[in-house]
Design an enzyme around this catalytic site. Structure first.
Site, PDB file in Angstrom:
ATOM      1  N   HIS A 121       0.816  -1.207   0.000  1.00 39.84           N
ATOM      2  CA  HIS A 121       0.000   0.000   0.000  1.00 39.84           C
ATOM      3  C   HIS A 121       0.860   1.271   0.000  1.00 39.84           C
ATOM      4  O   HIS A 121       0.593   2.214  -0.742  1.00 39.84           O
ATOM      5  CB  HIS A 121      -0.917  -0.052   1.224  1.00 39.84           C
ATOM      6  CG  HIS A 121      -1.627   1.216   1.486  1.00 39.84           C
ATOM      7  ND1 HIS A 121      -2.636   1.666   0.661  1.00 39.84           N
ATOM      8  CD2 HIS A 121      -1.464   2.152   2.432  1.00 39.84           C
ATOM      9  CE1 HIS A 121      -3.066   2.817   1.122  1.00 39.84           C
ATOM     10  NE2 HIS A 121      -2.368   3.138   2.184  1.00 39.84           N
ATOM     11  N   CYS A 155      -1.873  -3.995 -15.565  1.00 35.17           N
ATOM     12  CA  CYS A 155      -2.036  -2.869 -14.643  1.00 35.17           C
ATOM     13  C   CYS A 155      -1.246  -3.037 -13.351  1.00 35.17           C
ATOM     14  O   CYS A 155      -1.480  -2.328 -12.386  1.00 35.17           O
ATOM     15  CB  CYS A 155      -3.515  -2.624 -14.348  1.00 35.17           C
ATOM     16  SG  CYS A 155      -4.338  -4.047 -13.634  1.00 35.17           S
ATOM     17  N   GLU A 213      -4.673 -12.519 -12.572  1.00 30.56           N
ATOM     18  CA  GLU A 213      -3.678 -12.299 -11.521  1.00 30.56           C
ATOM     19  C   GLU A 213      -3.461 -13.538 -10.665  1.00 30.56           C
ATOM     20  O   GLU A 213      -2.763 -13.505  -9.659  1.00 30.56           O
ATOM     21  CB  GLU A 213      -4.050 -11.090 -10.657  1.00 30.56           C
ATOM     22  CG  GLU A 213      -5.470 -11.071 -10.135  1.00 30.56           C
ATOM     23  CD  GLU A 213      -5.801  -9.779  -9.378  1.00 30.56           C
ATOM     24  OE1 GLU A 213      -4.894  -9.024  -9.029  1.00 30.56           O
ATOM     25  OE2 GLU A 213      -6.992  -9.551  -9.134  1.00 30.56           O
ATOM     26  N   ASP A 245      -0.212  -9.295  -8.159  1.00 31.53           N
ATOM     27  CA  ASP A 245      -0.649 -10.556  -7.553  1.00 31.53           C
ATOM     28  C   ASP A 245      -0.157 -11.766  -8.346  1.00 31.53           C
ATOM     29  O   ASP A 245       0.148 -12.798  -7.761  1.00 31.53           O
ATOM     30  CB  ASP A 245      -2.178 -10.592  -7.420  1.00 31.53           C
ATOM     31  CG  ASP A 245      -2.628  -9.831  -6.186  1.00 31.53           C
ATOM     32  OD1 ASP A 245      -2.006 -10.008  -5.131  1.00 31.53           O
ATOM     33  OD2 ASP A 245      -3.588  -9.047  -6.280  1.00 31.53           O
TER      34      ASP A 245
HETATM   35  C1  PEP Z   1      -2.345  -6.434  -9.327  1.00 31.29           C
HETATM   36  O1  PEP Z   1      -2.573  -7.361  -8.563  1.00 31.29           O
HETATM   37  O2  PEP Z   1      -1.430  -6.422 -10.151  1.00 31.29           O
HETATM   38  C2  PEP Z   1      -3.177  -5.226  -9.311  1.00 31.29           C
HETATM   39  C3  PEP Z   1      -3.020  -4.304 -10.222  1.00 31.29           C
HETATM   40  O3  PEP Z   1      -4.079  -5.068  -8.322  1.00 31.29           O
HETATM   41  P1  PEP Z   1      -3.747  -4.753  -6.781  1.00 31.29           P
HETATM   42  O4  PEP Z   1      -2.335  -4.222  -6.719  1.00 31.29           O
HETATM   43  O5  PEP Z   1      -4.758  -3.760  -6.352  1.00 31.29           O
HETATM   44  O6  PEP Z   1      -3.894  -6.094  -6.138  1.00 31.29           O
HETATM   45 MG    MG Z   2      -4.369  -7.624  -7.480  1.00 26.13          MG
END
Ligand code: PEP
Ligand code: MG
Length: 582
Positions: free
Chosen positions: A192, A505, A434, A458
């Site tokens: 985070h 992403c 993911e 992930d």
């Molecule tokens: C990911 O898992 O790559 C993603 C973009 O989502 P988050 O980081 O919110 O898990």
């Molecule tokens: Mg994720």
């Protein structure tokens, strides 16, 4: 002067004053020397924390007794006994007086002696009581620090936040205009703190070792978010060196701003959509000023986190509508609630789990809490009438989940039709890829959706079995691991076979060298933090698609992640050397 190493997660350099945020989970507490006159104040502060902790425990005991049964509330009697232990109280007060120290330090010291004493006991039952002592200890520290937490909302000057960890709830209330940088002891490259640092465009480092305990409030420190250093009490030579670095960094940022309105297009004409990840609608100005062509990931769970109740359909509708309208004519991908893992919401009573990243989270949670899911889907559908809005499900592990989610989406559409509320009948639906099972079966999933977005944060965590927020194993968290490259390649190929666009992403796509490789693998869209976009665009505009393909092909031949990483850095140096930090 002291230099500590951490994991660089958000680039940039800053010199400023430290603001140390203590954690009740860590019993390593900084010592502050107090004057003799302050001793009674510190003792009163400690006694006040004990009183508040006692009231809290009585409250929990009553709640458990009435909800679950008296026998389950007995444990709290043991907690009260620890809290009222005269020796413990006298030891703490004794230490405050003899050492002239703050109550937090004295308490943490005494409680740690208790842990040690219990660890030596040759009796399993008694040894297990250590978790009770920890629990009570944590509560008392929380109450001792209680006043400090609120300070984050009312920071009086610009500061560098130094903490054991920063939870979304700590940062939600923070006065972000006064924060110059983040430093945490725990966390990995996609935690985070990392994501927040990037979205606020300030330097951040995580996983800095215990040395941070030596930092005191008001100390002068340097945060080097590009290389991952925290420098405490820097000497004049280091200050000058970093002032130069800061200037060079700002110059590069200014230079890259010139690319804002140019497309992310290779020298031989292949266009990539460069979009942005956001957590809050108030990031839109930064998204636009960095030239993003849409929102590739709107992490809506943050909407649920910074509050004491659940957001209503109307509130969500207005937020999504605002984003989609501001981003028009570009598209916005709204990801449905992705709670769990390291993201929790106090109002939702999600039980504590042994393996939260593998637990009841994201789409799994939404499919069992249909009420919450439907509220969000209805809001998303309503907002889809106001621009190019797409919906995406997180943490899909099999095709059944996709079908169930789509069935609920269809039900919501049916309701809105009956209620004569307009929405886009052709709203596009996507799946995040993911989880390894989703990547491996992406050809099957492709039948149920209109686009894929690879969630590499992930995907790396699950494929390599590396907890993404654990700094101790962060060295194993390798975006360029051959397994990850092969998975990404196969997802793009199976998506394309079914004519689906495939985006990415996760944070890895914000690395310009990796972005070139992704272009070579024929990715259609890259979505990352706004501040990372200019560098990625610069790299894409400096390479041909033909060359990027060659780079991707060669990268797939290496046997280790570090070989791939070094290869990509060398390639980037020849393509756009200004992007390589000194
Ligand atoms: C990911 O898992 O790559 C993603 C973009 O989502 P988050 O980081 O919110 O898990
Ligand atoms: Mg994720």
């Amino acid at each position: 002067m002291k230099r500590l190493k951490g994991i660089p997660v958000s680039p940039g350099f800053v010199i400023g004053k430290a603001f140390v945020l203590h954690s009740e989970d860590s019993f390593s507490v900084a010592r502050q020397t107090i004057t003799r006159d302050d001793i009674p104040k510190q003792i009163a502060h400690f006694e006040d924390a004990l009183t508040r902790t006692r009231a809290e425990i009585l409250g929990v005991r009553k709640h458990i007794a009435s909800q679950i049964g008296r026998e389950h509330s007995d444990i709290f009697n043991a907690h009260l006994l620890i809290l009222e232990d005269r020796t413990l109280i006298e030891d703490v007060i004794g230490l405050i007086k003899s050492e002239n120290c703050n109550a937090e330090y004295a308490f943490a010291n005494v409680i740690q002696k208790y842990f040690q004493a219990f660890l030596q006991i040759d009796d399993d039952y008694l040894r297990e009581r250590i978790s009770d002592i920890k629990d009570v200890g944590r509560r008392v520290l929380q109450n001792l620090y209680g006043a400090e937490k609120g300070v984050l909302e009312k920071l009086k000057e610009n500061v560098i936040i130094i903490a054991h960890d920063l939870s979304p709830s700590d940062t939600a209330m923070m006065d972000k205009t006064k924060v110059l940088a983040f430093v945490t002891e725990i966390g990995g490259p996609t935690s985070h703190t990392a994501i927040l640092g990037q979205s606020m465009e300030i330097p951040a480092i995580v996983g800095v070792d215990q040395g941070t305990i030596e930092v005191k409030n008001g100390d002068r420190v340097i945060v080097d978010g590009t290389h991952g250093f925290l420098i405490i009490d820097p000497d004049q030579k280091t200050i000058e060196e970093y002032t130069r670095e800061e200037k060079r960094f700002t110059e590069l940022v200014t230079e890259l701003e010139k690319l804002r309105d140019l497309p992310a297009e290779t020298t031989d004409g292949r266009k990539i959509i460069l979009a942005s990840n956001i957590e809050f609608p108030d990031e839109i100005p930064s998204v636009i000023s960095h030239g993003a062509e849409g929102i590739g990931l709107y992490r809506t769970e943050y909407f649920y986190m910074s509050r004491g109740d659940l957001p209503t359909e109307d509130e969500q509708f207005h937020a999504y509508k605002l984003v989609v309208e501001r981003m028009s004519p570009h598209s916005t991908i709204v990801r449905t609630l992705d709670l769990g893992g390291d993201k929790f919401v106090s109002t939702l009573d999600v039980p504590h789990e042994m393996n939260p990243f593998l637990g009841w989270r994201a789409i799994r949670f939404c499919l069992t809490r249909e009420d919450i899911f439907k509220t969000q889907l209805r809001a998303i559908l309503r907002a889809s009438a106001f621009g190019d809005l797409k919906v995406m499900y997180p943490m899909i592990s099999n095709v059944d989940e996709l079908r169930s989610a789509n069935a609920i989406l269809d039900a919501c559409k049916g309701e809105l039709r009956v209620e004569k509320i307009k929405f886009n009948e052709k709203i596009q639906v996507g799946a995040m890829i993911e989880i390894p099972s989703a990547a491996i079966t992406s050809d099957i999933l492709a039948e149920e959706v209109e686009f894929f977005s690879i969630g590499s944060n992930d995907l790396i965590q699950y494929s390599l079995a590396v907890d993404r927020v654990n700094e101790k194993i962060a060295y194993l968290y390798e975006p360029t691991h051959p397994a990850i490259l092969r998975l990404i390649k196969s997802v793009i190929e199976s998506g394309h076979r079914k004519k689906l666009p495939v985006g990415i992403c996760g944070e890895m796509s914000g690395d310009p060298g990796v972005a070139v490789l992704l272009v070579g693998l024929e990715i259609d869209e890259i979505s990352t933090s706004p501040a990372m976009l200019p560098k990625v665009k610069r790299a894409i505009r400096a390479v041909s698609f033909k060359e990027a393909k060659k780079i991707a092909q060669r990268a797939l031949e290496f046997s280790t992640g570090s070989e791939v990483r070094d290869f990509l850095i060398a390639k980037l140096k020849s393509i756009a050397s200004d992007l390589i930090p000194e």
